[in-house]
Structure formats: C-alpha cells, structure tokens
Design an enzyme around this catalytic site. Structure first.
Site, PDB file in Angstrom:
ATOM      1  N   ARG A   1       1.379   5.648   4.925  1.00 29.46           N
ATOM      2  CA  ARG A   1       0.292   5.979   5.855  1.00 29.46           C
ATOM      3  C   ARG A   1      -1.076   5.511   5.356  1.00 29.46           C
ATOM      4  NH1 ARG A   1       0.473   6.864  11.188  1.00 29.46           N
ATOM      5  NH2 ARG A   1       2.718   6.593  11.351  1.00 29.46           N
TER       6      ARG A   1
ATOM      7  N   ASP B   1       8.203  -5.833   9.033  1.00 35.44           N
ATOM      8  CA  ASP B   1       7.767  -4.485   8.670  1.00 35.44           C
ATOM      9  C   ASP B   1       8.995  -3.588   8.579  1.00 35.44           C
ATOM     10  OD1 ASP B   1       6.282  -2.235   8.182  1.00 35.44           O
ATOM     11  OD2 ASP B   1       5.083  -2.356  10.004  1.00 35.44           O
TER      12      ASP B   1
ATOM     13  N   HIS C   1       5.124   3.880  15.666  1.00 37.22           N
ATOM     14  CA  HIS C   1       4.730   2.539  15.218  1.00 37.22           C
ATOM     15  C   HIS C   1       4.700   1.564  16.397  1.00 37.22           C
ATOM     16  CE1 HIS C   1       3.970   1.865  10.972  1.00 37.22           C
ATOM     17  NE2 HIS C   1       4.834   2.813  10.663  1.00 37.22           N
TER      18      HIS C   1
ATOM     19  N   GLY D   1       0.836  -1.191   0.000  1.00 34.76           N
ATOM     20  CA  GLY D   1       0.000   0.000   0.000  1.00 34.76           C
ATOM     21  C   GLY D   1       0.868   1.237   0.000  1.00 34.76           C
ATOM     22  N   GLY D   2       0.237   2.407  -0.029  1.00 33.70           N
ATOM     23  CA  GLY D   2       0.957   3.669  -0.007  1.00 33.70           C
ATOM     24  C   GLY D   2       1.418   4.000   1.403  1.00 33.70           C
TER      25      GLY D   2
ATOM     26  N   ALA E   1      11.712  -5.786  12.761  1.00 30.33           N
ATOM     27  CA  ALA E   1      11.749  -4.367  12.374  1.00 30.33           C
ATOM     28  C   ALA E   1      12.962  -4.108  11.497  1.00 30.33           C
ATOM     29  CB  ALA E   1      11.800  -3.500  13.623  1.00 30.33           C
TER      30      ALA E   1
ATOM     31  N   GLY F   1      -2.289   2.630   6.387  1.00 24.51           N
ATOM     32  CA  GLY F   1      -2.818   1.712   7.388  1.00 24.51           C
ATOM     33  C   GLY F   1      -2.390   0.277   7.142  1.00 24.51           C
TER      34      GLY F   1
ATOM     35  N   ARG G   1       1.485  -0.372  17.948  1.00 22.02           N
ATOM     36  CA  ARG G   1       1.495  -1.823  17.894  1.00 22.02           C
ATOM     37  C   ARG G   1       1.022  -2.450  19.200  1.00 22.02           C
ATOM     38  NH1 ARG G   1       6.354  -1.915  15.701  1.00 22.02           N
ATOM     39  NH2 ARG G   1       7.566  -2.784  17.385  1.00 22.02           N
TER      40      ARG G   1
ATOM     41  N   SER H   1       0.467  -1.269   7.970  1.00 24.17           N
ATOM     42  CA  SER H   1       1.087  -1.900   9.142  1.00 24.17           C
ATOM     43  C   SER H   1       0.008  -2.315  10.140  1.00 24.17           C
ATOM     44  CB  SER H   1       2.074  -0.944   9.817  1.00 24.17           C
ATOM     45  OG  SER H   1       3.196  -0.726   8.979  1.00 24.17           O
TER      46      SER H   1
END
Lengths: 176, 176, 176
Positions: free
Chosen positions: B14, B83, B52, B11-12, B36, B16, B56, B18
């Site tokens: 920000r 991620d 983040h 996705g792009g 990470a 969503g 989480r 993650s």
C-alpha cells in the site's frame, strides 16, 4: 528558510524520525506545540512515552490527543508537531471508527491550520504479509493514510538511520 | 520523454507503487497491456483485485497470468504493466517450482519483448526475521529476484508514501 | 577517489547490501580484511554463511568475531569489512550483555582504527510491530545502533534491490 505549511516525516521504528521532526520544529518560532497521540496503556508504552519526552527536552506545549487531532490542532498556536499518525490511526482502528471519515477530518484540519504542522508517521508495509487479518487491515490503512498525507505535504522526508531522505520539497536551511 | 525498455517499481504494501506504475504506463501509447498475477483464492484477495481494477480505470488490455509471464508477454502489444512480481513468485514458490529457472525464463522474455515493460514488485525484507521457514525462503527469493530485475532495468524506482525515489535511471518527463 | 574512514551500509534482508559493501571494499588496496559476526548454530545459518563466502570470492583475510569486534579490528590491517552489525547485536542481546556499553566500545574502536572500515547493518523496523517482546527490544536496539553508526559514518548508504541510495557523503568514483 522557514518551515513549510505541512511537513510529513516517515520511517521505520527507531529510525530517528521523531528526533528529526523535533529538529525541524525548532527551526520555527521559540514556542512550539506538541500533540501526543500515544496512550500509556501498559508499562512498555509508559516507558516509551517517558523516554520520548526526555529526548524531546523543554520548550514544548504538549496536548494529549489519542483520537481527536482536529480539536487538538485548534488548541495550539505556532508551529506544531504531531507524533504520530500511526498511533492515532491505531487508536481509531481499535475503536472501530470510520477511518476514511477520520482521515478526511484530519486532512481538512491540517489544511485549515494557519501555522506550520509537522506530522510523523511510520512505514509498516516493508515486511512479510502479517498472519493476522487485523494487522493486514492496519497495514493497508497506514499505507493509504501515508499516501494521502504525503500528497498534501509540501515537504516529505523518509528517515533511515537518523538521516533524512527527501521524497518531496526541499529541506529548510540548517537541516541538510 | 518516452518510456524506457524496462522499468522496475518496488515498495512496501500500500505504498502507491501500482498507481505510480500505472501513471508511468499511461505515458506510453494509448493502448497498454496489463498482466495480472493475482489469483482470487479468497474473499480478501477478490476484494483487493476488484479495488485495484477500479483504481486502474479503463483503457487496459488485461491478461491473467499467475504463473506463465513469458506466455502472457508474448500475447501483448505495446507498453505493458506486470503487477506484480511478488505474487508471481509466491505462486511459483507454493507450486514448488524451480525459482531460478523461472526467473531466468522471465528475464529472457523481458529482454526479448519489443515494447516497454513496467514490472511492479514488493520490498519484504525490512522487518524482523520471520518465525517460519517458508516466509524466510520467500523473503530471500524476493530479495534475489528484485536484485536481478533492478540490475536489468533502465529505470528503477522505490515508492514511499506514493512518492517515487529514483534508484537508477531518470524519470520520464511528467512523472517528477 | 579512495575509501572514506567509515562507511555504513544498511538495507533489508537479501537487498544486496553485502555485495555492495564488498565492491566498496575492493576499491581499497589489494588485501582487505573481513570480519564475520555470524555463528553457524544451525544448518540454515551454515548454508547462508557458506553462500556468502562463495559470493565473496578470494582475496579476503577473514576473522570470526561473533562478539568482540574491537579485538577483531585490532587484528586487521588495511581496509576491513564488518558483516554485520545485526548479528553482532543479536549475539550480545542473546548473551544478555549491556548493549549500550558494547556499542560505546565498538564506536570507540571504529574511531581509533587507522584504515577504512565498512560496516554492514540491517533495517528491521519497517514492518508491523512484532508480537513478542524480545523482537521489539531487538528492533529498538537495532534502530538505535544504526542511528549511532550512521551519525559517525562519512558515507551512509541504503541498498534497495542491489542499488545504492546515498544517505550521507558521496559514493567513491566507480561505485555510482
């Protein structure tokens, strides 16, 4: 099928998202409100606004609201199209306003509005990370705003090459 | 329904993605690994990593792996979330490593991992061609990597405005 | 199922859209035309063209047409793949041609072509507004062109990470 309470229409630049949102609004009763967030600060923007107005045709009650969408919403009756969340966000960012507070006010006004609302926004985060910090801040803020709007929306659509891709909910009859 | 062996979430910025990948990981057993790839080389990045981590919440066993994902995978048990592939690729590109060889090693480690893996990546090729050659090289490498990961994945999802768009496979129950 | 009269395949850079379009073309009869719009004006572009040609393999009758797609179409028989509308548009924009007139000529030639046509294009409007005016003009022109091609197409597909997302129509059997 009638319009859902809140429709969120997103997509890239010149993807046909405004035209799609206008077709959606016309499914509602004959009169529909149009809340314009663009400010004509240069010739290119003036041209763009004029072209959008021409594309849109007649039958719209237009309210200009570069910053105060809640006030503009309270001035409209019936289905209303907000075009667009991206310029509204840009205007607040450039004015150095508190974006979280403004977003909370907007979400609250959308929830309280009695008639259907369609809000158009832009996808801006599918490219390379921008060089300048303001563009990165804007990109993050736009992404977060889109997530919050889509979470509240009954219908969420991404428009690609003029064609709708349903992300959430169901397209009203006549839009498929 | 349980987690598939390999899930690819793209996705792009920000968008969503993650948060969506984390919800997916939580469908698995109580303990889940988190690999990470971010390196905190400046304040903006440190802020981003901290935010983040906050988003989480608890219940994650975190391994830092800016470069060696195969080694990190071998240190985890149970479902693991990586991620993200984009920062891993960036780190190898900036270190002038052989991207094809590193990708082959990664794909091999993913195939050998016994527990479900979720890997997050970014779409970076939907804008104007970047001016600088390194950005163009990165854009091409990211596009190729995403194709190779998606080809191997059992589930592939693009996230737009926080909402999943299934490209391949079926969302596990509770994620629709 | 056989190829529809007009297929439109769009996506980001290095999304696998050309490879997908080639697989689509191979569903047609054994010989298929390939209309290349790229001009090898620098080494990076020469490399890119060579790599595409290599990826494509044999069995293609190639016509080079940086500007005159209608003439090139009239030189081919059987199913033809045009790769891509974005470079064709760029070439006309840099030559300062009338983009609306050229688009009308192209749409007319596509409508008159007796055999199936597959046209590949790019999504370029999902990033931050570009700094320079020419890039903004191109972005707008590409968006409008994609809308017009998709409106005419029987099948419209966005490719993400090599995977097709159907926007309109139905994928022929063997492509799902």
């Amino acid at each position: 099928m009638s319009l859902p309470p809140l429709s969120f229409v997103t997509g890239g630049a010149r993807s046909g998202k405004s035209a799609f949102a206008e077709r959606l609004a016309r499914l509602g009763p004959a009169t529909h409100g149009y809340i314009a967030t663009a400010e004509p600060w240069d010739e290119e923007m003036r041209d763009r606004i004029a072209r959008h107005r021409l594309d849109r045709g007649t039958g719209w009650h237009t309210v200009e609201a570069p910053l105060d969408l809640p006030a503009a919403l309270s001035q409209t009756q019936g289905a209303v199209l907000i075009d667009c969340a991206t310029l509204w966000l840009t205007n607040h960012l450039l004015a150095d306003h508190d974006l979280d507070a403004e977003t909370a006010r907007l979400l609250d006004a959308l929830a309280r509005h009695a008639a259907p609302v369609i809000i158009v926004s832009n996808e801006v985060g599918w490219g390379i990370v921008p060089d300048n910090a303001l563009a990165r801040r804007f990109r993050d803020a736009q992404g977060r705003l889109n997530q919050r709007l889509a979470a509240r929306a009954d219908l969420a659509v991404a428009v690609i090459a003029g064609l709708p891709l349903v992300l959430k909910g169901t397209l009203p009859g006549g839009m498929a």
